[in-house]
Design a protein around this motif. Sequence first.
Motif, PDB file in Angstrom:
ATOM      1  N   TYR A   1      -2.462  -4.663  -9.023  1.00 33.33           N
ATOM      2  CA  TYR A   1      -1.882  -4.615 -10.433  1.00 33.33           C
ATOM      3  C   TYR A   1      -1.876  -3.101 -10.840  1.00 33.33           C
ATOM      4  O   TYR A   1      -3.191  -2.426 -10.697  1.00 33.33           O
ATOM      5  CB  TYR A   1      -2.450  -5.511 -11.456  1.00 33.33           C
ATOM      6  CG  TYR A   1      -2.119  -6.987 -10.997  1.00 33.33           C
ATOM      7  CD1 TYR A   1      -1.166  -7.436 -10.719  1.00 33.33           C
ATOM      8  CD2 TYR A   1      -3.063  -7.861 -10.778  1.00 33.33           C
ATOM      9  CE1 TYR A   1      -0.727  -8.824 -10.334  1.00 33.33           C
ATOM     10  CE2 TYR A   1      -2.956  -9.237 -10.276  1.00 33.33           C
ATOM     11  CZ  TYR A   1      -1.788  -9.635 -10.328  1.00 33.33           C
ATOM     12  OH  TYR A   1      -1.667 -10.758  -9.717  1.00 33.33           O
ATOM     13  N   PRO A   2      -1.366  -2.401 -11.613  1.00 34.93           N
ATOM     14  CA  PRO A   2      -1.311  -1.211 -12.094  1.00 34.93           C
ATOM     15  C   PRO A   2      -2.560  -0.982 -13.103  1.00 34.93           C
ATOM     16  O   PRO A   2      -2.994  -1.849 -13.816  1.00 34.93           O
ATOM     17  CB  PRO A   2      -0.266  -0.867 -12.781  1.00 34.93           C
ATOM     18  CG  PRO A   2       0.516  -2.413 -13.238  1.00 34.93           C
ATOM     19  CD  PRO A   2       0.012  -3.283 -12.170  1.00 34.93           C
TER      20      PRO A   2
ATOM     21  N   PRO B   1       8.901  -0.817 -13.277  1.00 43.96           N
ATOM     22  CA  PRO B   1       8.518  -0.082 -11.972  1.00 43.96           C
ATOM     23  C   PRO B   1       9.862  -0.239 -11.021  1.00 43.96           C
ATOM     24  O   PRO B   1      10.646  -1.208 -11.269  1.00 43.96           O
ATOM     25  CB  PRO B   1       7.442  -1.008 -11.367  1.00 43.96           C
ATOM     26  CG  PRO B   1       7.566  -2.471 -11.839  1.00 43.96           C
ATOM     27  CD  PRO B   1       8.415  -2.162 -13.252  1.00 43.96           C
TER      28      PRO B   1
ATOM     29  N   VAL C   1       4.457  -2.871  -3.840  1.00 39.81           N
ATOM     30  CA  VAL C   1       3.283  -2.183  -3.623  1.00 39.81           C
ATOM     31  C   VAL C   1       2.449  -2.844  -2.665  1.00 39.81           C
ATOM     32  O   VAL C   1       1.472  -2.154  -1.905  1.00 39.81           O
ATOM     33  CB  VAL C   1       2.615  -2.066  -5.166  1.00 39.81           C
ATOM     34  CG1 VAL C   1       3.180  -1.165  -6.006  1.00 39.81           C
ATOM     35  CG2 VAL C   1       2.260  -3.336  -5.415  1.00 39.81           C
TER      36      VAL C   1
ATOM     37  N   TYR D   1       5.209  -8.459 -13.082  1.00 42.61           N
ATOM     38  CA  TYR D   1       5.147  -7.053 -12.422  1.00 42.61           C
ATOM     39  C   TYR D   1       6.085  -7.094 -11.162  1.00 42.61           C
ATOM     40  O   TYR D   1       6.494  -5.866 -10.917  1.00 42.61           O
ATOM     41  CB  TYR D   1       3.635  -6.943 -12.054  1.00 42.61           C
ATOM     42  CG  TYR D   1       3.421  -5.462 -11.337  1.00 42.61           C
ATOM     43  CD1 TYR D   1       4.122  -4.605 -11.687  1.00 42.61           C
ATOM     44  CD2 TYR D   1       2.685  -5.500 -10.223  1.00 42.61           C
ATOM     45  CE1 TYR D   1       3.796  -3.163 -11.280  1.00 42.61           C
ATOM     46  CE2 TYR D   1       2.292  -4.356  -9.564  1.00 42.61           C
ATOM     47  CZ  TYR D   1       2.831  -3.096  -9.947  1.00 42.61           C
ATOM     48  OH  TYR D   1       2.799  -1.675  -9.439  1.00 42.61           O
TER      49      TYR D   1
ATOM     50  N   ASP E   1       5.416  -7.111  -8.032  1.00 46.14           N
ATOM     51  CA  ASP E   1       5.053  -6.491  -6.735  1.00 46.14           C
ATOM     52  C   ASP E   1       5.470  -4.876  -6.814  1.00 46.14           C
ATOM     53  O   ASP E   1       5.618  -4.351  -6.078  1.00 46.14           O
ATOM     54  CB  ASP E   1       5.437  -6.971  -5.449  1.00 46.14           C
ATOM     55  CG  ASP E   1       4.453  -6.573  -4.217  1.00 46.14           C
ATOM     56  OD1 ASP E   1       3.199  -6.299  -4.621  1.00 46.14           O
ATOM     57  OD2 ASP E   1       5.160  -6.353  -3.365  1.00 46.14           O
ATOM     58  N   GLY E   2       5.721  -4.583  -8.275  1.00 47.92           N
ATOM     59  CA  GLY E   2       6.222  -3.310  -8.495  1.00 47.92           C
ATOM     60  C   GLY E   2       7.491  -2.911  -7.823  1.00 47.92           C
ATOM     61  O   GLY E   2       8.011  -1.766  -7.801  1.00 47.92           O
TER      62      GLY E   2
ATOM     63  N   HIS F   1      -2.548   2.843  -9.551  1.00 48.55           N
ATOM     64  CA  HIS F   1      -3.535   1.389  -9.568  1.00 48.55           C
ATOM     65  C   HIS F   1      -4.736   2.060  -9.257  1.00 48.55           C
ATOM     66  O   HIS F   1      -5.147   3.339  -9.217  1.00 48.55           O
ATOM     67  CB  HIS F   1      -2.828   0.907  -8.129  1.00 48.55           C
ATOM     68  CG  HIS F   1      -1.641   0.270  -8.173  1.00 48.55           C
ATOM     69  ND1 HIS F   1      -0.487   0.987  -8.069  1.00 48.55           N
ATOM     70  CD2 HIS F   1      -1.211  -0.974  -8.485  1.00 48.55           C
ATOM     71  CE1 HIS F   1       0.504   0.312  -8.184  1.00 48.55           C
ATOM     72  NE2 HIS F   1       0.171  -0.985  -8.269  1.00 48.55           N
TER      73      HIS F   1
ATOM     74  N   GLY G   1       9.949   0.663  -6.778  1.00 45.38           N
ATOM     75  CA  GLY G   1       9.275   0.987  -5.509  1.00 45.38           C
ATOM     76  C   GLY G   1      10.190   1.642  -4.588  1.00 45.38           C
ATOM     77  O   GLY G   1      10.808   0.896  -3.953  1.00 45.38           O
TER      78      GLY G   1
ATOM     79  N   GLY H   1       0.257   7.269  -8.315  1.00 42.46           N
ATOM     80  CA  GLY H   1       1.805   6.602  -9.043  1.00 42.46           C
ATOM     81  C   GLY H   1       2.650   7.858  -8.650  1.00 42.46           C
ATOM     82  O   GLY H   1       2.196   9.008  -8.170  1.00 42.46           O
TER      83      GLY H   1
ATOM     84  N   ILE I   1       6.569   4.402  -9.184  1.00 41.07           N
ATOM     85  CA  ILE I   1       5.519   3.774  -8.840  1.00 41.07           C
ATOM     86  C   ILE I   1       4.611   3.877  -9.655  1.00 41.07           C
ATOM     87  O   ILE I   1       3.936   5.008  -9.989  1.00 41.07           O
ATOM     88  CB  ILE I   1       5.342   4.092  -7.184  1.00 41.07           C
ATOM     89  CG1 ILE I   1       6.419   4.001  -6.487  1.00 41.07           C
ATOM     90  CG2 ILE I   1       4.098   3.633  -6.646  1.00 41.07           C
ATOM     91  CD1 ILE I   1       6.560   4.744  -5.153  1.00 41.07           C
ATOM     92  N   LEU I   2       3.809   2.800 -10.044  1.00 37.36           N
ATOM     93  CA  LEU I   2       2.940   2.881 -11.123  1.00 37.36           C
ATOM     94  C   LEU I   2       1.406   3.168 -10.506  1.00 37.36           C
ATOM     95  O   LEU I   2       1.137   2.969  -9.466  1.00 37.36           O
ATOM     96  CB  LEU I   2       2.760   1.644 -12.133  1.00 37.36           C
ATOM     97  CG  LEU I   2       4.065   1.270 -12.762  1.00 37.36           C
ATOM     98  CD1 LEU I   2       3.878  -0.038 -13.499  1.00 37.36           C
ATOM     99  CD2 LEU I   2       4.668   2.386 -13.517  1.00 37.36           C
TER     100      LEU I   2
END
Length: 620
Positions: free
Chosen positions: A206-207, A314, A329, A220, A222-223, A185, A316, A170, A182-183
């Motif tokens: 998924y995170p 999030p 992500v 989510y 896709d971040g 994963h 990205g 992340g 960015i989380l």
Amino acid sequence: MAEEHEETLNEDNGNQETITKVTGMYKDWFLDYASYVILERAVPAIEDGFKPVQRRIMHSMKDLDDGRYNKVANIVGHTMQYHPHGDASIADAMVQIGQKDLLIDTQGNWGNILTGDRAAASRYIEARLSKFALDVVYNPKITEWQASYDGRRKEPINLPVMFPLLLAQGGEGIAVGLSTKILPHNFIELIDASVKHLKGKRFTLYPDFPTAGIADITNYNDGMRGGKVRVRAKIAQHDKNTLAITEIPYGTTTSSLIDSILKANDKGKIKIKKIEDNTAAEVEILIHLPSGLSPDKTIDALYAFTNCETSISPLGCVIEDNKPFFVGVAEMLRRSTDNTVQLLKQELEIKLGEFEEQWHFASLERIFIENRIYRDIEEEETWEGVIKAIDKGLQPHIKHLKREVTEDDIVRLTEIRIKRISKFDIDKAQQKIEALEDQIAEVKHHLANLIDYAIAYFERLKKDYGAGKERKTELRVFDDVDATKVVIRNTKLYVNREEGFVGTSLRRDEYVCDCSDIDDIIVFTEEGKMMVTKVDSKTFVGKNIIHVAVFKKKDKRTIYNMIYRDGKKGPSYVKRFAVTSITRDREYDMTNGNKGSVVWYFSANPNGEAEVVTVDRKST
């Protein structure tokens, strides 16, 4: 110098406003500053997942690596050769990498992400590169280099990272005009996704948070920007009057969580007797409740009014080709995996070249010694003559070689020691050549089946480093907690019907009911007007109030019955209705809207019970 242009705007009211446009040097300086912060400080590169300071720390650690621990202060000082900023920013960045427990093997007090405790000073803690970092981050032969900021040393443009590192760790940063979040994963899930991508299959990511907890990833996205992840603490009933928090939401600490619970208690949103923080290696926060209070309702209230539930947005954003690039992500994973395949290909091509070069010289050496070509130089008096004599002696025996013999090859042959010639074993030399041929064939096979080789590489990473990296965060779809249903009724509602005021401070007036400070209240007046407003200390809603109560949204059970006269001399009407959705603080007319209308009869039945009304008619 900067240029300034002034424009004067004349507005209708006669006022004059001057706008000064700043151009020239100031404009250039700001753009330079913004570009620098975005590219060189805040946002990670998509190629290796590092910000510049992180990349320089990792490069310095490789410089110093001898397998033993180094003082962090020593690593920070060494990094300053590459990073043109203060030691504090380098130390902070290094602690953040160390706390993620992936690239750095730490020793000493590196802080605690659960409690928020800071790491000890850099002179007291030590670090070395982890085996994983040595395996996937470095290969100087396929690294592109650039001069450091003072031109004295070389540093990597990007490190040849052969793993989706950015998604595993992340990353977040705030630049000028944009930010990134960015989380993290799951390690094993990222490898599985990379393998699926290489096999042409679909995958989802998924995170997974180091603080564990529970996450709802329904939105989510896709971040990418606009997405949202709801995260919750894991709360269980310890005994009849005690709740235990054993996992906390990402982005919080036990300290901030306890503070939010105490604040909610002070505001009367929840009721607790005592909190104990027993957190050490694992989270344990005990919440003692007053007797008679529902534990289930309190758990819902903790999610509604404290940091036991938080929302993460999030975003990205990465650097690609020296520009910010917004990406999801899934695409990050695809690009990282494709980049890993290309790096593996470069690595194999370099190995192939090295093996072929070794095979070439081993074959030359055998020809040189086995055919005693070294004797041909005994009569030569000049260096040129020596070279020519060896070249002439080699010619009948080199047809099977894969490239021409160069002067450098011949020079290397002249450097062979007499001891080596005297102890030369033809069988061992042949075995070495055959072993090299096997290695060359193996590398060529890998290059011909590059995707299979990459899949095997990822599977090896999973086998070697996947132990203990199982998913920590539980994924679940959350039920929305209705705050009005779980809030403690912490105040009382009063009404002054004649003057038209409602509120919590009218203690001398008529008591209505207990309420909370987040409730809405519904009011009806004799004129047939209705209003819904938020609970406050004192609010005017209209004179001659006939009904006031706490309003429940989407309430279809409560049925209102009303008989009213339309206007001053109009007919009377009967009306039966529910109020399910409204605009707060807007006055609604429940009559036909004619002036002088008046309500003769009004009732509110919480379960929609039927009513019988007797009407007496009198002649006038």
